[in-house]
Design a protein around this motif. Structure first.
Motif, mmCIF file in Angstrom:
data_model
loop_
_atom_site.group_PDB
_atom_site.id
_atom_site.type_symbol
_atom_site.label_atom_id
_atom_site.label_comp_id
_atom_site.label_asym_id
_atom_site.label_seq_id
_atom_site.Cartn_x
_atom_site.Cartn_y
_atom_site.Cartn_z
ATOM 1 N N THR A 16 0.827 -1.105 0.096
ATOM 2 C CA THR A 16 -0.082 -0.060 0.088
ATOM 3 C C THR A 16 0.764 1.503 -0.128
ATOM 4 N N GLN A 17 -0.086 2.491 -0.122
ATOM 5 C CA GLN A 17 0.772 3.686 -0.445
ATOM 6 C C GLN A 17 0.134 4.595 0.623
ATOM 7 N N GLN A 21 -5.446 3.190 1.369
ATOM 8 C CA GLN A 21 -5.439 1.928 0.767
ATOM 9 C C GLN A 21 -5.407 0.675 1.598
ATOM 10 N N ILE A 127 -4.364 -5.881 -4.014
ATOM 11 C CA ILE A 127 -3.949 -5.197 -2.742
ATOM 12 C C ILE A 127 -4.139 -5.967 -1.482
ATOM 13 N N ARG A 153 0.462 -6.917 -4.622
ATOM 14 C CA ARG A 153 1.228 -5.548 -5.001
ATOM 15 C C ARG A 153 -0.122 -4.606 -5.022
ATOM 16 N N ASN A 154 0.543 -3.041 -5.212
ATOM 17 C CA ASN A 154 -0.269 -1.886 -5.641
ATOM 18 C C ASN A 154 -0.387 -2.040 -7.186
#
Length: 292
Positions: A16-17, A21, A127, A153-154
């Motif tokens: 995540t960022q 998220q 995610i 992954r994002n």
């Protein structure tokens, strides 16, 4: 842990960022909705999107309660699978040597459909660690895990190799991210001339601001539905040129009308979707674009 990257990938932040998220990941890691799971159990194709096409409403006339549930479930799954095939048909022409990218892949049904359609390699990104593990287990069960892989992954920063993909898509997952960041990643991953396809719900700019129904859908799914025009502006800024635009709103109504009658699968959002589609504030759109 993330799926080990293939040769040529760079390391990616997993998963995540942002705090938002993280909330989305938590939602999908905990999600056990029958409308997703019961349909997928029919043929081990798990779709995390809705359906299109004319519904066989005769399933509602089935007198036996158990058989009625089974027939409704099967018909909803057929409509969802029809949508997955409809999207896949707009990715081509593809060959078994080509690679495709499934952004926001959920439990992996769309990547399998693309592989079955073209024999191509597919990388799905989600995610949700739970979804990635589930999807990879399904690929192993089918014996296609050498060609269909899923990564925790994002989708805004995948770490997958630039220019390696002949086609990519989002099927009802763009409302969880900023479009410019998303389309920049698709443009990076696609080779020149590669095809991007999105099917999404969007709010109708000509209606005005997002309607009450759109706001309710946002709250229900913890998402942020974009206006229709935002897709075209963001594509133009990121080297994606639309070549086909199709309003699927009418084709989506039968799915929701049938799902509203499925007492064992309803989530409470069905009438909201129907109202939004019918009053014109919400649209179901397919956009195909070429990467220039």
């Amino acid at each position: 842990m993330a799926t080990a990257p293939r040769t040529g990938t760079r390391s990616a932040q997993v998963p995540t960022q942002s705090t938002y998220q993280n909330r989305v990941a938590d939602y999908w890691n905990a999600e056990e909705n029958p409308v997703n799971l019961e349909l997928g159990k029919l043929d081990d194709l798990y779709h995390h999107h809705y359906g299109i096409g004319e519904a066989d409403r005769s399933v509602l006339d089935e007198p036996d309660p158990l058989r009625r549930r089974e027939r409704i479930t099967a018909e909803l799954h057929r409509l969802e699978h029809t949508q997955a095939e409809y999207l896949a048909a707009r990715l081509g022409p593809l060959t078994p040597e080509d690679r495709v990218f499934d952004a926001g892949c959920g439990r992996g049904g769309g990547s399998v459909v693309a592989h079955l359609s073209y024999g191509c390699h597919a990388d799905g990104v989600t995610i949700s660690e739970k979804q990635a593990e589930f999807a990879n287990a399904q690929a192993r069960k089918r014996g296609i895990d050498d060609r269909v892989r899923y990564h925790h992954r994002n989708m805004l920063d995948t770490g997958l190799p630039s220019g390696a993909y002949a086609a990519s898509w989002n099927n009802e997952s763009t409302m969880y991210v900023e479009l410019d960041l998303l389309f920049a990643e698709h443009a990076r991953l696609l080779r020149r001339g590669g095809r991007y396809v999105v099917i999404t719900g969007c709010y109708n700019d000509t209606y005005g601001q997002a309607s009450r129904e759109v706001s309710l859908i946002n709250a229900h799914y913890i998402c942020d539905i974009h206006p229709r025009s935002a897709y075209f502006r963001a594509m133009a800024r990121n080297r994606l040129v639309p070549v086909h635009v199709e309003d699927l709103t009418g084709a989506a109504l039968p799915y929701w009308e049938l799902r509203k009658e499925a007492d064992h699968l309803v989530t409470g959002i069905e009438e909201t979707f129907l109202t939004a589609y019918r009053n014109g504030s919400f649209q179901y759109l397919l956009i195909a674009a070429d990467r220039v």
